[in-house]
Motif scaffolding. Sequence first.
Motif, short mmCIF file in Angstrom:
data_model
loop_
_atom_site.label_atom_id
_atom_site.label_comp_id
_atom_site.label_asym_id
_atom_site.label_seq_id
_atom_site.Cartn_x
_atom_site.Cartn_y
_atom_site.Cartn_z
N PRO A 1 -33.27 -16.44 8.45
CA PRO A 1 -31.98 -17.11 8.67
C PRO A 1 -30.77 -16.26 8.33
CG PRO A 1 -33.48 -18.47 7.41
CD PRO A 1 -34.07 -17.12 7.43
N VAL A 2 -30.96 -15.07 7.75
CA VAL A 2 -29.80 -14.25 7.38
C VAL A 2 -29.17 -13.62 8.62
CG1 VAL A 2 -29.08 -12.52 5.71
CG2 VAL A 2 -31.09 -13.85 5.30
N LEU A 3 -29.88 -13.65 9.76
CA LEU A 3 -29.37 -13.01 10.97
C LEU A 3 -28.30 -13.82 11.68
CD1 LEU A 3 -32.71 -11.78 12.50
CD2 LEU A 3 -31.07 -10.44 11.29
N ILE A 4 -27.93 -15.02 11.17
CA ILE A 4 -27.10 -15.92 11.96
C ILE A 4 -25.64 -15.49 12.11
CG2 ILE A 4 -26.50 -17.52 10.10
CD1 ILE A 4 -27.56 -18.55 13.54
N PRO A 5 -24.96 -14.78 11.19
CA PRO A 5 -23.54 -14.48 11.41
C PRO A 5 -23.25 -13.59 12.60
CG PRO A 5 -24.05 -14.24 9.12
CD PRO A 5 -25.34 -14.36 9.82
N CYS A 6 -24.25 -12.88 13.13
CA CYS A 6 -24.05 -12.05 14.32
C CYS A 6 -23.58 -12.88 15.51
CB CYS A 6 -25.34 -11.34 14.67
SG CYS A 6 -26.03 -10.40 13.34
N ALA A 7 -24.10 -14.10 15.63
CA ALA A 7 -23.75 -14.94 16.78
C ALA A 7 -22.28 -15.34 16.72
CB ALA A 7 -24.64 -16.17 16.81
N ILE A 8 -21.79 -15.71 15.51
CA ILE A 8 -20.40 -16.13 15.38
C ILE A 8 -19.46 -14.97 15.70
CG2 ILE A 8 -18.76 -17.14 13.77
CD1 ILE A 8 -21.08 -18.20 12.19
N VAL A 9 -19.76 -13.79 15.18
CA VAL A 9 -18.90 -12.62 15.40
C VAL A 9 -18.89 -12.22 16.86
CG1 VAL A 9 -18.62 -10.22 14.76
CG2 VAL A 9 -19.17 -11.87 13.05
N LEU A 10 -20.06 -12.26 17.51
CA LEU A 10 -20.14 -11.89 18.93
C LEU A 10 -19.30 -12.83 19.77
CD1 LEU A 10 -21.48 -10.04 20.96
CD2 LEU A 10 -23.24 -11.72 21.21
N THR A 11 -19.35 -14.15 19.49
CA THR A 11 -18.53 -15.12 20.22
C THR A 11 -17.05 -14.80 20.12
OG1 THR A 11 -20.16 -16.79 19.72
CG2 THR A 11 -18.03 -17.55 20.41
N PHE B 1 -29.63 -3.64 18.31
CA PHE B 1 -29.52 -3.60 16.85
C PHE B 1 -30.00 -4.90 16.22
CE2 PHE B 1 -26.05 -0.33 17.34
CZ PHE B 1 -26.87 0.69 16.94
N PHE B 2 -29.77 -6.02 16.94
CA PHE B 2 -30.27 -7.30 16.41
C PHE B 2 -31.79 -7.31 16.39
CE2 PHE B 2 -31.49 -11.70 16.66
CZ PHE B 2 -30.64 -12.29 15.77
N LEU B 3 -32.40 -6.80 17.45
CA LEU B 3 -33.87 -6.81 17.50
C LEU B 3 -34.47 -5.85 16.49
CD1 LEU B 3 -34.47 -6.96 21.29
CD2 LEU B 3 -34.87 -8.72 19.65
N LEU B 4 -33.71 -4.83 16.09
CA LEU B 4 -34.20 -3.92 15.06
C LEU B 4 -33.93 -4.43 13.66
CD1 LEU B 4 -33.19 -0.55 16.65
CD2 LEU B 4 -35.45 -1.43 16.36
N MET B 5 -33.48 -5.72 13.54
CA MET B 5 -33.27 -6.38 12.24
C MET B 5 -32.21 -5.68 11.40
SD MET B 5 -35.40 -8.95 11.56
CE MET B 5 -36.77 -9.66 12.44
N ALA B 6 -31.06 -5.35 12.02
CA ALA B 6 -29.98 -4.74 11.28
C ALA B 6 -28.71 -5.56 11.45
CB ALA B 6 -29.75 -3.31 11.75
N PRO B 7 -28.58 -6.71 10.79
CA PRO B 7 -27.42 -7.57 11.04
C PRO B 7 -26.11 -6.98 10.54
CG PRO B 7 -28.75 -8.47 9.29
CD PRO B 7 -29.53 -7.35 9.85
N ASP B 8 -26.16 -6.14 9.50
CA ASP B 8 -24.90 -5.56 9.02
C ASP B 8 -24.32 -4.58 10.01
OD1 ASP B 8 -27.13 -4.12 8.66
OD2 ASP B 8 -26.67 -3.36 6.68
N ILE B 9 -25.19 -3.79 10.66
CA ILE B 9 -24.72 -2.86 11.67
C ILE B 9 -24.17 -3.62 12.88
CG2 ILE B 9 -25.44 -0.95 13.15
CD1 ILE B 9 -27.32 -0.13 11.06
N VAL B 10 -24.79 -4.76 13.21
CA VAL B 10 -24.29 -5.56 14.32
C VAL B 10 -22.87 -6.05 14.02
CG1 VAL B 10 -24.61 -7.71 15.56
CG2 VAL B 10 -26.53 -6.28 15.13
N LEU B 11 -22.65 -6.51 12.79
CA LEU B 11 -21.33 -7.04 12.45
C LEU B 11 -20.24 -5.98 12.60
CD1 LEU B 11 -22.02 -9.20 9.29
CD2 LEU B 11 -21.77 -9.93 11.62
#
Lengths: 128, 95, 89
Positions: free
Chosen positions: B64-74, C50-60
């Motif tokens: 569940p830690v991956l969720i903020p990516c969706a908000i930022v992308l939007t 980058f999301f599929l490689l499990m790197a959420p900080d780099i995505v941000l």
Amino acid sequence: MDTELINWTLVVVGQILVAVGVFCDFVAALLMIRFPNFYVRLHALTIGSIGGAVVPAIGAALIAAGSPFLGMYRWFLAGGALVTALFIFILGGAGAHAIARATYRAKAAEYRPCYVDQLAEDRGEVGC
Amino acid sequence: MSFLESWITNFLTITMFFYIASFLLYLVRLFKGPTIPDMILAIDALGYDLAAFLIILSILFKNPVLIPCAIVLTLWIYALDIYVAKYLEAKEMGE
Amino acid sequence: MLGLADLVFIMLGISALLSVPATVLAVLSRDLLKAVILSALQSTMYTLMFFLLMAPDIVLVYVAVSIGFMSLLIILLIKKVGRYEGRLG
């Protein structure tokens, strides 16, 4: 036993919402290719953003709330999904209006099968 | 693995194929689009649907830690939309 | 039956392959605004990778810089120097 029933109810309702969203998404992708000009493709964008993104986000929030194998962080995931759904619900419509207004003012896209243009007639220009 | 978990995983795995297929169909319009606003529409719809797809993937990865990516992308896809709209409109109205 | 790891690798391959024609068309196109949109498509594909490689900080960070700030700067620059690239030689 009670929590089991509540979890299954949340998951099934969420799966129905996700299925509806996937159907809307696929239809929007087909219509984005088939529609003839820009002003009709705005309709496909609205199907794709409201039906294809807001509805599956709410469904994913319900699925996440009803699945205990995700651990205690599943409430974080459900809250994030609901916030994303709210943002897309506001920003999708706002962005579509902005790009449509700019395109009409700058005449960046021509509309070939044109039957009526009442905005141009109201502004005193020649429509169609 | 409990029955609920395998049920959810199988359902979301089937869902992924339809999302990928619709992404490829959006990309056809983006590469083919005759004018600039058509390409903007295609990348808008692609970005919003990718945000929903990232939420589904973060359930599927059980992370569940991956969720903020969706908000930022939007939010940033909306910003790109507004930039191009401002550019197209400033050419007619003068800054 | 495909497992989840196989699907992740297939999606990585698809998104990496689709970022190549976006980059090539962005380099070749005469219309600079079209090049900005195509490079935004390349950034979106890299975001998925980058999301599929499990790197959420780099995505941000990558989304903010590559879709947001770079498009803003290049569009401001296009407003100064004109939209169509001149023919060179």
